[in-house]
Write a protein that holds these residues in place. Structure first.
Motif, PDB file in Angstrom:
ATOM      1  N   ARG A 134       0.850  -1.184   0.000  1.00 29.01           N
ATOM      2  CA  ARG A 134       0.000   0.000   0.000  1.00 29.01           C
ATOM      3  C   ARG A 134       0.888   1.237   0.000  1.00 29.01           C
ATOM      4  O   ARG A 134       2.010   1.221   0.538  1.00 29.01           O
ATOM      5  CB  ARG A 134      -0.931   0.037   1.212  1.00 29.01           C
ATOM      6  N   ASP A 135       0.379   2.318  -0.582  1.00 28.39           N
ATOM      7  CA  ASP A 135       1.131   3.573  -0.610  1.00 28.39           C
ATOM      8  C   ASP A 135       1.498   3.999   0.807  1.00 28.39           C
ATOM      9  O   ASP A 135       0.710   3.836   1.754  1.00 28.39           O
ATOM     10  CB  ASP A 135       0.303   4.677  -1.266  1.00 28.39           C
ATOM     11  N   GLY A 136       2.704   4.533   0.930  1.00 29.68           N
ATOM     12  CA  GLY A 136       3.151   5.057   2.214  1.00 29.68           C
ATOM     13  C   GLY A 136       3.899   4.065   3.072  1.00 29.68           C
ATOM     14  O   GLY A 136       4.455   4.431   4.123  1.00 29.68           O
ATOM     15  N   MET A 137       3.939   2.822   2.690  1.00 30.11           N
ATOM     16  CA  MET A 137       4.638   1.818   3.490  1.00 30.11           C
ATOM     17  C   MET A 137       6.149   2.005   3.412  1.00 30.11           C
ATOM     18  O   MET A 137       6.684   2.578   2.463  1.00 30.11           O
ATOM     19  CB  MET A 137       4.294   0.405   2.998  1.00 30.11           C
ATOM     20  N   ARG A 138       6.830   1.493   4.424  1.00 27.97           N
ATOM     21  CA  ARG A 138       8.290   1.423   4.431  1.00 27.97           C
ATOM     22  C   ARG A 138       8.659  -0.028   4.149  1.00 27.97           C
ATOM     23  O   ARG A 138       8.232  -0.948   4.869  1.00 27.97           O
ATOM     24  CB  ARG A 138       8.842   1.884   5.785  1.00 27.97           C
ATOM     25  N   VAL A 139       9.448  -0.243   3.086  1.00 29.64           N
ATOM     26  CA  VAL A 139       9.696  -1.595   2.577  1.00 29.64           C
ATOM     27  C   VAL A 139      11.194  -1.835   2.452  1.00 29.64           C
ATOM     28  O   VAL A 139      11.947  -0.947   2.035  1.00 29.64           O
ATOM     29  CB  VAL A 139       9.024  -1.784   1.199  1.00 29.64           C
ATOM     30  N   LEU A 140      11.624  -3.043   2.799  1.00 28.56           N
ATOM     31  CA  LEU A 140      13.015  -3.475   2.612  1.00 28.56           C
ATOM     32  C   LEU A 140      13.063  -4.597   1.587  1.00 28.56           C
ATOM     33  O   LEU A 140      12.366  -5.604   1.724  1.00 28.56           O
ATOM     34  CB  LEU A 140      13.606  -3.981   3.930  1.00 28.56           C
ATOM     35  N   ASP A 141      13.867  -4.399   0.555  1.00 28.64           N
ATOM     36  CA  ASP A 141      14.176  -5.469  -0.396  1.00 28.64           C
ATOM     37  C   ASP A 141      15.577  -5.959  -0.056  1.00 28.64           C
ATOM     38  O   ASP A 141      16.575  -5.346  -0.430  1.00 28.64           O
ATOM     39  CB  ASP A 141      14.098  -4.948  -1.832  1.00 28.64           C
ATOM     40  N   ALA A 142      15.656  -7.037   0.703  1.00 31.78           N
ATOM     41  CA  ALA A 142      16.954  -7.569   1.134  1.00 31.78           C
ATOM     42  C   ALA A 142      17.554  -8.418   0.020  1.00 31.78           C
ATOM     43  O   ALA A 142      16.825  -9.110  -0.710  1.00 31.78           O
ATOM     44  CB  ALA A 142      16.790  -8.394   2.407  1.00 31.78           C
ATOM     45  N   CYS A 143      18.877  -8.385  -0.126  1.00 29.46           N
ATOM     46  CA  CYS A 143      19.562  -9.129  -1.193  1.00 29.46           C
ATOM     47  C   CYS A 143      18.979  -8.722  -2.546  1.00 29.46           C
ATOM     48  O   CYS A 143      18.528  -9.551  -3.335  1.00 29.46           O
ATOM     49  CB  CYS A 143      19.434 -10.627  -0.995  1.00 29.46           C
ATOM     50  N   ALA A 144      18.984  -7.427  -2.836  1.00 30.31           N
ATOM     51  CA  ALA A 144      18.148  -6.861  -3.895  1.00 30.31           C
ATOM     52  C   ALA A 144      18.711  -6.956  -5.300  1.00 30.31           C
ATOM     53  O   ALA A 144      17.944  -6.902  -6.263  1.00 30.31           O
ATOM     54  CB  ALA A 144      17.859  -5.388  -3.578  1.00 30.31           C
ATOM     55  N   ALA A 145      20.028  -7.032  -5.482  1.00 30.23           N
ATOM     56  CA  ALA A 145      20.604  -6.992  -6.832  1.00 30.23           C
ATOM     57  C   ALA A 145      20.119  -8.177  -7.654  1.00 30.23           C
ATOM     58  O   ALA A 145      19.901  -9.268  -7.121  1.00 30.23           O
ATOM     59  CB  ALA A 145      22.125  -6.986  -6.750  1.00 30.23           C
TER      60      ALA A 145
END
Length: 482
Positions: A274-285
């Motif tokens: 949802r808009d406004g969330m704080r998100v982590l993409d770990a191991c992203a490459a």
């Protein structure tokens, strides 16, 4: 193409430099002999522990003829998918093992001669002639041109019987190490043959349509106008009938579409963003899933990668898409290096794994991986999950993802995580996706949750049905913090 081919490879060795020590090659760069020579060098590098893409890059750079890359890559990839069969045939047809380079030229020739699809591009006697030319062009191996000629012509005379005899060995029949075959059969007793077969067929070119730009239906109209055949393959997925270079794909340079397997696209779709969330993409490459997340919602995204060079690819991908994220360098298993103290509403934990689900795109992985690697990978996955879970905000979610078909890295890990964390509630997720190509069967066709049609097999022991759409193998498990 898959999302993270380089990080998934078993070996980090640099490609062999043997090519630079060999005699100068005097062959036309557009000849089949030139391509066989380059592919043989790449096969030799994989046998020495190099990942195939890096090996091909080194061979092409050393040869100085970038235009030959396509043919070298085609032959080398076919050879990887038939390596065990080629080795078995070589053992039957040659009493004394030839020098490695000569054996690898024969391996590549056998791959073309046993591949029915290759016959349209490579006539059998042309393959024999050009393999001899490749050997003759290297003065230190020219003595073996008679051997190569005799071996390949003998093979053509008895092709069917020799292949049938060699294929009595499961390793040669399926072209996987025995431990891999055993693992798949044990995990999927009703589908193991289908899974192994799928890994020996090149995967399709699937695109992800940027939801900020257009829709699947609208983009299909663009492709139709450009006389490019394609079909919908998911909520944002389009599968091309015939693969093509990205510079020929309408809208790619402008960020309208990206290359991403349909199975990999389920990651961002399963995050319930949802808009406004704080998100982590770990191991992203290299950033495929990072871009997809930002295409689906306006979120504050942290893209984490342990390798600085690979992190640069995230920035490049986001630049093409005209999207932004906070790119950080650090170990997902050690948040003290990079975590700023603000919890995340969503964490995508796309962890290092065996890559057993993407062998149709990276067939060298099966020969680089060892059975002993699995336990080490399981431990690394648990280390990362244990470190990331405290960073999830109450009510937030963590999505665990691997491109693996081995239960040790999939369902076994999900059960371990749920049992080890009392505040973790397991939610619905795609679960285990098997890398099986779409095909007609007795399975019923029904609508999947994302609105696409998928073929489903009979129910498994857990009562769930497995999708048999044309995608790579992945595992998904989703947990919410109480």
């Amino acid at each position: 193409m898959t999302d993270k081919p380089s990080r998934r490879h078993a070996a980090a060795h640099q490609p062999s430099r043997a090519a630079s020590r060999m005699s100068t090659l005097h062959l036309a760069p557009d000849s089949l002999a030139f391509a066989l020579d380059g592919a043989a060098q790449a096969v030799g590098a994989v046998r020495a522990g190099s990942a195939l893409p890096a090996a091909i890059q080194t061979v092409v750079a050393t040869a100085g003829h970038a235009a030959a890359r396509g043919a070298i890559q085609d032959i080398a990839y076919r050879a990887m998918r038939r390596l065990a069969l080629a080795d078995a045939l070589l053992h039957k047809l040659v009493r004394k093992a030839p020098p490695p380079y000569v054996g690898n030229v024969l391996t590549c020739a056998f791959a073309l001669l046993t591949d029915d699809e290759a016959h349209a591009a490579y006539a059998p006697f042309t393959v024999v002639d050009q393999a001899v030319s490749a050997i003759a062009a290297r003065r230190e191996f020219a003595f073996a041109k008679g051997l190569v000629n005799a071996v390949l012509r003998n093979f053509l005379r008895e092709r069917d019987s020799l292949v049938a005899e060699a294929s009595q060995s499961p390793v040669a029949r399926w072209n996987y190490p025995q431990w891999w075959i055993d693992s798949v059969e044990r995990a999927q007793p009703d589908a193991w043959q289908r899974i192994l077969e799928a890994g020996n067929v090149q995967g399709p070119l699937t695109l992800r349509v940027n939801a900020r730009h257009t829709t699947v239906d609208a983009y299909l109209d663009v492709l139709k106008a450009a006389h490019i055949e394609a079909q919908a393959a998911g909520a944002q997925a389009v599968r091309l009938k015939t693969p093509m270079p990205v510079d020929r794909i309408p809208g790619f340079a402008q960020g309208v579409v990206s290359v991403q397997d349909a199975g990999a696209q389920l990651a961002a779709q399963s995050l319930n963003l949802r808009d406004g969330m704080r998100v982590l993409d770990a191991c992203a490459a290299p950033g495929g899933k990072t871009g997809h997340i930002l295409e689906l919602a306006d979120v504050e995204l942290v893209a984490l990668e342990s390798d600085a060079d690979r992190a640069g690819r995230i920035a490049q991908n986001l630049e093409r898409l005209k999207l932004q994220a906070h790119i950080r360098i650090g170990d997902a298993g050690d948040p003290s290096q990079w975590f700023d103290g603000a919890p995340f509403d969503r964490i995508l934990a796309d962890v290092p794994c065996s890559a057993s689900g993407i062998v149709r795109r990276h067939p060298d992985i099966r020969w680089l991986r060892r059975s002993s690697d699995i336990a080490a990978l399981v431990a690394e996955q648990r280390r990362i999950l244990a470190a990331l879970w405290p960073l999830v905000a109450p009510g937030g979610e963590l999505l665990y993802v691997t491109c693996s078909i081995f239960p040790e890295e999939g369902e076994d890990q999900a059960r371990w995580f749920g049992a080890s964390h009392e505040d973790a509630v397991r939610l619905d997720a795609p679960g285990q996706l098997l890398p099986t190509a779409a095909r007609a069967s007795a399975g019923a066709v029904e609508n999947s949750p994302d609105g696409t049609n998928v073929e489903r097999s009979a129910s498994g022991e857990d009562g769930k049905t497995e999708p048999f759409a044309d995608h790579d193998g992945f595992f998904y498990a989703r947990f919410q913090k109480r």
